[in-house]
Design an enzyme around this catalytic site. Structure first.
Site, short mmCIF file in Angstrom:
data_model
loop_
_atom_site.label_atom_id
_atom_site.label_comp_id
_atom_site.label_asym_id
_atom_site.label_seq_id
_atom_site.Cartn_x
_atom_site.Cartn_y
_atom_site.Cartn_z
N PHE A 243 -27.91 116.07 67.24
CA PHE A 243 -27.12 116.47 65.95
C PHE A 243 -27.84 116.71 64.62
O PHE A 243 -27.33 116.44 63.64
CB PHE A 243 -25.72 115.91 65.65
CG PHE A 243 -24.92 115.82 67.24
CD1 PHE A 243 -24.48 116.95 68.06
CD2 PHE A 243 -24.61 114.60 67.60
CE1 PHE A 243 -23.90 116.71 69.15
CE2 PHE A 243 -23.97 114.35 68.98
CZ PHE A 243 -23.74 115.65 69.60
N ILE A 469 -31.21 118.18 74.26
CA ILE A 469 -30.61 117.15 73.63
C ILE A 469 -28.99 117.53 74.30
O ILE A 469 -28.20 116.95 73.44
CB ILE A 469 -30.66 117.48 72.29
CG1 ILE A 469 -30.00 118.99 71.58
CG2 ILE A 469 -32.09 116.87 71.67
CD1 ILE A 469 -30.07 118.79 70.15
N THR A 471 -27.81 120.39 75.33
CA THR A 471 -27.68 121.43 75.10
C THR A 471 -27.65 122.39 76.40
O THR A 471 -27.07 123.47 76.72
CB THR A 471 -28.27 122.12 74.11
OG1 THR A 471 -29.70 121.90 74.20
CG2 THR A 471 -28.00 121.48 72.73
N ARG A 613 -28.46 137.73 72.98
CA ARG A 613 -28.21 137.47 74.47
C ARG A 613 -27.74 136.24 75.04
O ARG A 613 -28.30 135.15 74.44
CB ARG A 613 -29.62 137.75 75.26
CG ARG A 613 -29.80 137.50 76.92
CD ARG A 613 -31.29 137.63 77.27
NE ARG A 613 -31.94 138.65 77.02
CZ ARG A 613 -31.84 139.92 77.86
NH1 ARG A 613 -31.09 139.98 78.75
NH2 ARG A 613 -32.47 140.97 77.43
N ASN A 616 -26.77 131.59 79.20
CA ASN A 616 -26.22 130.92 80.28
C ASN A 616 -24.70 130.74 79.73
O ASN A 616 -24.53 130.12 78.59
CB ASN A 616 -26.69 129.40 80.56
CG ASN A 616 -26.14 128.64 81.55
OD1 ASN A 616 -24.70 128.71 81.76
ND2 ASN A 616 -26.75 128.05 82.53
N GLY A 687 -29.45 131.67 67.88
CA GLY A 687 -29.08 130.55 68.48
C GLY A 687 -27.51 130.21 68.66
O GLY A 687 -26.76 130.89 68.00
N GLU A 690 -25.06 125.89 66.88
CA GLU A 690 -24.55 125.28 65.42
C GLU A 690 -23.26 126.26 65.09
O GLU A 690 -22.29 125.91 64.43
CB GLU A 690 -25.38 125.28 64.32
CG GLU A 690 -26.39 124.19 64.62
CD GLU A 690 -27.68 124.19 63.76
OE1 GLU A 690 -28.08 125.21 63.67
OE2 GLU A 690 -27.85 123.12 63.26
#
Lengths: 728, 328
Positions: A243, A469, A471, A613, A616, A687, A690
């Site tokens: 984080f 991490i 993710t 995109r 997953n 991304g 966050e």
């Protein structure tokens, strides 16, 4: 086709949409999931090394000054104690994210209460911990140390925007809002404590650590120790939550390294839980003033956002509260500025979604106040204020899905766009209400390298020092490579978190997925060139599926007994200056507020997000769920409590620093808004790590007002604050 | 933690002998003690493991009440059929505390002896008169959000953090204690915990060498039982304010009001005058306010915890409204 790309132009070809494997963008489960749930994925402190010593950090009991003497003899006679390390290489703080150089040294110079100053090393952990509490330390303590960010002069921060005449716009506007919000400090509070084991063989140092960005960390650690990078190997295969708190090399990793080199034995250092909260970087508290001016139609004519944050003297980081305010809403008269108060609490640095995590909720509360003044549905107010271009610098958006997120989110949630007034619904003791907020998080990418090897046996190997991490990096890399090379996920082995591999971008700022998968994508394109030649087709026509050319030779045949390797190298190019790129979204929340006690419970929350995109759907959704859960904490419970006398952190464990518990988190709905952003990355992805918390706390705050009529201007909105603002 | 000796007691008398040693402390679930030992807030020389001495029984007593052994776990108590049927306020209070994992280990005796969550008490780099007599109180001028507004002293403003004991106080339970010499005594739970005064290091009336053997509940009474715990998050958080209430109506008037309060003081707060204000009266907003006036007549905030005073008033109104059916 080169395996290197510096992206200067958008890529709207969307090659990945035309591959045949059909594995990217699915809900593939984490490939390392079984290892994690069976406890067999080794985290930093869990490597078993022969003859390993245990170190515990000693922390300062003054707020500012210096250590004048450390009496090692006070503990050296205690059972098992081997050494007291107070070498000048010990670092006083962690490195800021992407620093790439040593953080503040030496540790003897104290900047805050609880700062690590030395390391006690013993044969067992309990011996080291006991001795760490008995080490006699002498200090020279400074007087008149500032702890309160409101009690000191603040320095203006570069990058202010001043455009038009906001004061005039405020005066002339039929509707205007001038409100100030405060947010408290947040801790990353990762489950896995910061930990490292260092092993020195007399020439080379190997460090097992819990770090997010090995590509920078190797330079930071080498610089801290005065060691050449090629004499250093960092391993961080699994990270139990970072984080942002593990972006830069931190005190335990340097201390373990110094001790291992000094003592010639492996040394393990794990921060105690209290140290995790007391020493790792905090998110700065903020004070934010908004001035919003709007015409009769609700369109913004003026937009002001001024923020005050804090950090230690000399630290470059300033919580970038204004980051998305620069471009989210229109308004030709603009004032955006920030100032930094210098105080002696622990270092302020990156905590999940630095900037927007606290900037967006406050902005979205101010927008709610404006919507009420204008008599507009809050969704409609936002729709009317989406700018065509960056309102200050005029650059076009790379792609912009805010309107779709607002509409699709509202529909999924069942948002009532009719007239709104507080206290419309009461169920027993509980007022029930709804609120919404926009989400925005700037898009970043970083330079990334990954080596992809097609093995003669028809499997693929991906190697990079990129980290996962928690993710899903392992999995999305396997999916990207599988998609490009026509392999199922099970045929792709992914090796991460080792500086012996090519440099990845590191995990931070939500840039990991788009950056590293772009590097792997480029490597695969180069591999496909070779395969296409061997199959005697153009690369664009090469269709690969399940380990073979569709209707043709198998990969094993094409490889003919030899491995084939390419290193993909992706670098952000000029495109970053040509476009404003951001993820967007919308939050909708329904809450219950107890009319007697002011307790707030979130009953339902929907988040709709557009972030390019989706690599997953399962791991992306999990990121959104995590972000929305953080939103609940930021809205209702999370606050670092600093002592006014010496500035130490009072609530320094997970019982007293209140992250949401299961019962605080209702069913959360996540809606993905279809998007391909060719300017964001060669794989059209942005991304998502966050975005899920960039505004969500605002939706909850607005729902509190809609439920019970309490306009609260301080986060977190604990029962005392709700009660103080609740009308009778 | 510091090195310590470990002794296992084989029975209550044996435990009594072992506990009489210098700086010996009994350990049952260890859910609080071990944490404090890691922090060196507690530094016993000897741990006396009392987990094998029996006294884990929950049994009907002759007077129609219930006996809960000192070693009964919080979980066993909360799910016991008689507790659920006759003393639901106790079951609810226990279930409002900690987590399932902790409740599976925590015991009746240990839970009664749970120490404060004051941030300054648990941090040995800070002053605390409770932990280190004479060192001062960091909370009075510091972070006092969790702290007491009733019965404080200039030495200490810590709160008793538990939930179970608040319900036991409303139920007027009795604590059974034995000493090293086998001498037994009983103490009403309402007198078991202390106010800090000039000796804040004494949480309760247990003397060195004494052990709790169990708690007895009087025969059940009629009425509605409620445990209300106000907290920031909905689980795994200590009470900002909690109320255990047993309220019986007689027609449209209150016939009984046994109330105890958590999160407000160094002990579960029981003030008989609060009940006296209510009994014989018709429930309503004004009456509830009057009861709150009595409860809070000597309340004093320390800045950060000032909110607890209106919060206690409002929570009391909520509980009494629920118990009496009064519309507020």
């Amino acid at each position: 086709m080169s395996a290197y790309l510096k992206q200067d132009e958008p890529d709207n070809v969307n090659r990945l949409d035309h591959m045949r494997q059909g594995v990217l963008g699915t809900d593939a489960s984490r490939i390392e999931g079984l290892l994690k749930v069976t406890g067999t994925a080794p985290y930093a402190a869990e490597y078993q090394l022969d003859d390993c010593l245990e170190g515990v950090l000693v922390t300062a009991t003054i707020s500012k000054g210096e250590v004048t003497a450390i009496d090692a003899d006070s503990v050296l006679s205690m059972p098992g104690v081997v050494a007291v390390i107070d070498d000048p290489s010990l670092t006083a703080r962690a490195a800021q994210g992407t620093a790439g150089e040593a953080p503040a040294q030496p540790a003897r110079e104290v900047g805050y209460f609880g700062q690590p100053i030395a390391l006690v090393v013993a044969e067992s952990f309990e011996q080291a911990r006991d001795a760490s509490k008995h080490l006699k330390v002498s200090y020279r303590a400074d007087d008149d140390v500032a702890f309160d960010p409101e009690a000191v002069e603040a320095e203006p921060q570069d990058g202010a925007t001043s455009q038009g005449d906001l004061a005039h716009a405020m005066k002339e506007a039929p509707f205007s809002v001038d409100v100030t919000y405060t947010t408290e400090g947040h801790s990353s509070a990762a489950m896995e404590p910061h930990a490292a084991i260092a092993q020195w063989d007399g020439d080379t140092l190997t460090v097992y650590a819990s770090l997010q960005m090995l590509n920078y960390n190797i330079s930071e650690l080498a610089d801290s120790l005065g060691l050449d990078e090629d004499k250093l190997r960092l391993v961080s295969r699994y990270v139990g939550g970072g984080f942002g708190s593990k972006l830069g090399v931190s005190e335990e990793t340097v201390a373990a390294s110094v001790a291992a080199m000094e003592l010639g034995r492996p040394v393990r250092v794990a921060m105690l839980r209290q140290q995790v909260l007391q020493c790792i970087m905090r998110r700065s508290e903020t004070r934010q003033r908004f001035r919003l001016a709007a015409g009769e139609d609700g369109k913004l004519t003026g937009f002001g956002h001024e923020a005050r944050v804090s950090n230690l003297p000399g630290e470059s980081f300033a919580e970038p509260v204004l980051q998305s305010s620069h471009f989210l809403y229109a308004g030709e008269n603009r004032e955006l500025s920030m100032e930094v108060a210098r105080i002696h609490r622990m270092t302020a640095g990156s905590v999940r979604a630095p900037g927007e995590a606290v900037g967006m909720p406050a902005l979205e509360c101010a927008m709610d106040v404006l919507a009420e003044k204008c008599g507009l549905d809050p969704v409609e107010l936002r729709l009317r204020n989406i700018p065509d271009r960056h309102p200050a610098n005029g650059t076009p958006f790379s792609s912009h899905k805010l309107a779709e997120c607002l509409k699709q989110g509202a529909e999924a949630f069942g948002w009532d766009s009719g007239p709104r007034s507080p206290r419309h619904t009461r169920e027993g003791e509980w007022w029930v209400g709804t609120g919404m907020a926009s989400a925005a998080r700037v898009h970043n990418v970083g330079e990334a390298k990954a080596r992809v090897t097609l093995k003669a046996d028809g499997t693929a190997l991906v190697e990079t020092d990129m980290t996962d991490i928690g993710t899903g990096t392992y999995t999305i890399l396997a999916q990207t490579v599988g998609e490009m090379l026509g392999l199922p996920v099970a045929k792709v082995l992914v090796e991460l978190g080792d500086t012996h591999h090519p440099r990845g971008p590191g995990s931070g700022g939500s840039w990991g997925a788009a950056s590293i998968c772009s590097a792997a994508y480029l490597a695969c394109l180069a591999l496909r060139e070779t395969l296409a030649k061997r199959a005697d087709v153009a690369e664009e026509k090469l269709e690969l599926k399940d380990g073979a050319v569709v209707g043709g030779a198998s990969l094993i045949d094409l490889l003919d007994g030899r491995d084939l390797a390419e290193e993909g190298h992706y670098e952000p190019g000029d495109i970053a200056d040509d476009f404003t790129a951001s993820g967007f979204g919308a939050f909708f929340a329904r809450v219950r507020v107890n009319r007697f006690t002011g307790e707030t419970r979130v009953e339902h929350m929907t988040g709709a997000f557009g972030f390019g995109r989706v690599l997953n759907t399962k791991t992306a959704r999990s990121q959104c769920l995590g972000g929305m859960t953080w939103s609940i904490g930021a809205a209702l419970t999370e606050a670092m409590l600093f002592d006014p006398v010496d500035g130490h952190l009072a609530n320094c464990d997970l019982a007293e620093y209140h992250v949401p518990v299961n019962r605080d988190v209702p069913d959360l709905d996540v809606v993905f808004v279809e998007e391909r952003d060719g300017a964001a990355s060669p794989i059209q992805a942005k991304g998502i790590g966050e975005l899920g918390m960039c505004g969500g706390a605002g939706a909850i705050a607005n729902a509190i007002y809609n439920a019970c009529g309490a306009r609260v201007f301080e986060f977190p909105m604990t029962p005392d604050k709700v009660l103080a603002a609740m009308p009778d | 933690m510091r090195p310590f000796d470990y002794q296992r007691a084989e029975g209550i008398d044996h435990a009594g002998q072992l506990i009489a040693a210098e700086n010996a402390v009994a350990i049952a679930g260890g859910t609080n003690l071990l944490d404090l030992m890691k922090l060196q807030v507690e530094t016993p020389q000897t741990l006396v493991d009392v987990n094998r001495i029996g006294h884990a029984e929950i049994e009907d007593s002759d007077d129609g009440g219930l006996w809960i052994g000192a070693l009964a776990t919080n979980t066993d108590t909360a799910v016991h059929p008689r507790v659920k049927a006759d003393y639901p306020v106790l079951a609810r209070a226990i279930l409002a505390g900690a987590t399932q994992q902790l409740r599976n280990r925590a015991t009746t005796g240990g839970n009664l002896c749970q120490r404060t969550r004051c941030y300054y008490f648990t941090n040995i780099d800070q002053p605390c008169n409770k932990r280190d007599p004479g060192s001062g109180c960091g909370a009075i001028d510091g972070i006092a959000r969790l702290h007491a507004v009733l019965g404080t002293s200039d030495q200490c403003i810590a709160t008793y953090p538990g939930d179970m004991a608040v319900a036991l106080s409303a139920l007027d339970a009795t604590v059974h204690i034995t000493s090293a010499h086998g001498k037994a005594r009983t103490v009403p739970v309402r007198d078991f915990h202390r106010l800090p005064g000039h000796t804040p290091w004494k949480d309760n009336v247990l003397e060195p060498g004494e052990l709790i053997t169990g708690v007895s509940l009087p025969a059940p009474v009629e009425g509605t039982q409620i445990y209300r715990k106000v907290r920031e998050r909905s689980s795994y958080a200590f009470a900002l304010c909690s109320i255990a209430a047993i309220v019986e109506m007689d027609g449209d008037k209150i016939a009984r009001a046994d109330l105890a309060f958590g999160g407000l003081a160094h002990k579960p707060w029981h003030d008989p005058e609060v009940g006296e204000v209510l009994v014989g009266q018709k429930p309503g907003a004004k009456l509830f306010d009057k009861a709150a006036d009595v409860l809070l007549r000597d309340a004093r905030g320390y800045g950060e915890n000032d909110f607890k005073i209106p919060l206690a008033r409002r929570t009391l109104a909520a509980v009494l409204a629920e118990a009496t059916g009064a519309e507020l």
